[in-house]
Design an enzyme around this catalytic site. Sequence first.
Site, PDB file in Angstrom:
ATOM      1  N   HIS A 143      -9.534   6.366   6.001  1.00  0.00           N
ATOM      2  CA  HIS A 143      -9.907   7.107   4.685  1.00  0.00           C
ATOM      3  C   HIS A 143     -11.334   7.214   4.389  1.00  0.00           C
ATOM      4  CE1 HIS A 143      -6.045   6.895   3.135  1.00  0.00           C
ATOM      5  NE2 HIS A 143      -5.841   5.543   3.449  1.00  0.00           N
TER       6      HIS A 143
ATOM      7  N   GLU B 193       3.731   0.164   4.953  1.00  0.00           N
ATOM      8  CA  GLU B 193       3.423   0.639   3.884  1.00  0.00           C
ATOM      9  C   GLU B 193       4.323   1.422   2.996  1.00  0.00           C
ATOM     10  OE1 GLU B 193      -0.806   2.102   4.466  1.00  0.00           O
ATOM     11  OE2 GLU B 193      -0.273   2.265   6.518  1.00  0.00           O
TER      12      GLU B 193
ATOM     13  N   ALA C  68      -1.510  -0.619  -1.377  1.00  0.00           N
ATOM     14  CA  ALA C  68      -1.506   0.602  -2.357  1.00  0.00           C
ATOM     15  C   ALA C  68      -0.405   1.634  -2.040  1.00  0.00           C
ATOM     16  CB  ALA C  68      -2.898   1.226  -2.039  1.00  0.00           C
ATOM     17  N   ASP C  69      -0.408   2.013  -0.587  1.00  0.00           N
ATOM     18  CA  ASP C  69       0.948   2.905  -0.130  1.00  0.00           C
ATOM     19  C   ASP C  69       2.189   2.328  -0.561  1.00  0.00           C
ATOM     20  OD1 ASP C  69      -0.468   5.269   0.862  1.00  0.00           O
ATOM     21  OD2 ASP C  69      -1.630   3.656   2.083  1.00  0.00           O
TER      22      ASP C  69
END
Length: 262
Positions: free
Chosen positions: A45, A149, A174-175
């Site tokens: 990222h 994830e 997060a994912d």
Amino acid sequence: MENSFKAALKAGRPQIGLWLGLSSSYSAELLAGAGFDWLLIDGEHTPNNVQTVLTQLQAIAPYPSQPVVRPSWNDPVQIKQLLDVGTQTLLVPMVQNADEAREAVRATRYPPAGIRGVGSALARASRWNRIPDYLQKANDQMCVLVQIETREAMKNLPQILDVEGVDGVFIGPADLSADMGYAGNPQHPEVQAAIEQAIVQIREAGKAPGILIANEQLAKRYLELGALFVAVGVDTTLLARAAEALAARFGAQATAVKPGVY
């Protein structure tokens, strides 16, 4: 060339880390002296590439903090390049099943155990063939951490844990929260229940559980449950929030930021 991070996980010693997203060798060296056990160089990222990862590995090398590198994908060509510049510990994103975990492991091993290409005369990893018997020793020092994830990966966790050569499993909050329908809300009770169950399951299987969470209370909770490599902050967030707070104390109007995973 001993991988002390891998040894610490094997011995069950919790390792506290920090995420590096600034893609800078200068800031990486600054943070290498901060006291964290490990630093994650993020290639998924951020605008990192093999060259910028190399300079950060070189910057961190004189310090006790151990580098962990996340490639952008489970790609054997990219992994080969990262290993040759000196990466020993990889965090492979978006691993969905045992076959993908097995592919990640094979990408880090020289034949016949894997498919890593032999180019040690060109490689910083072998110190350009100055490390005696590098080709014979390298496989054992590779540390493979795979990220789960999604709900699919969670469902396949038992099979992933059975893959030889997987040293640890990292839960991506997060994912995972997005995949579960709670994007931006990893603290939702259903997400937290899934994370906690996975940490216990990973540890019981003899692997190292890992996670990134900037919430100190949750980080301590995960450590209590048995997590062994926990990143507790991100350099970009630390810099941005500290700068905003300083500006605000002198009257600046900062943009409101909603707390998140990082």
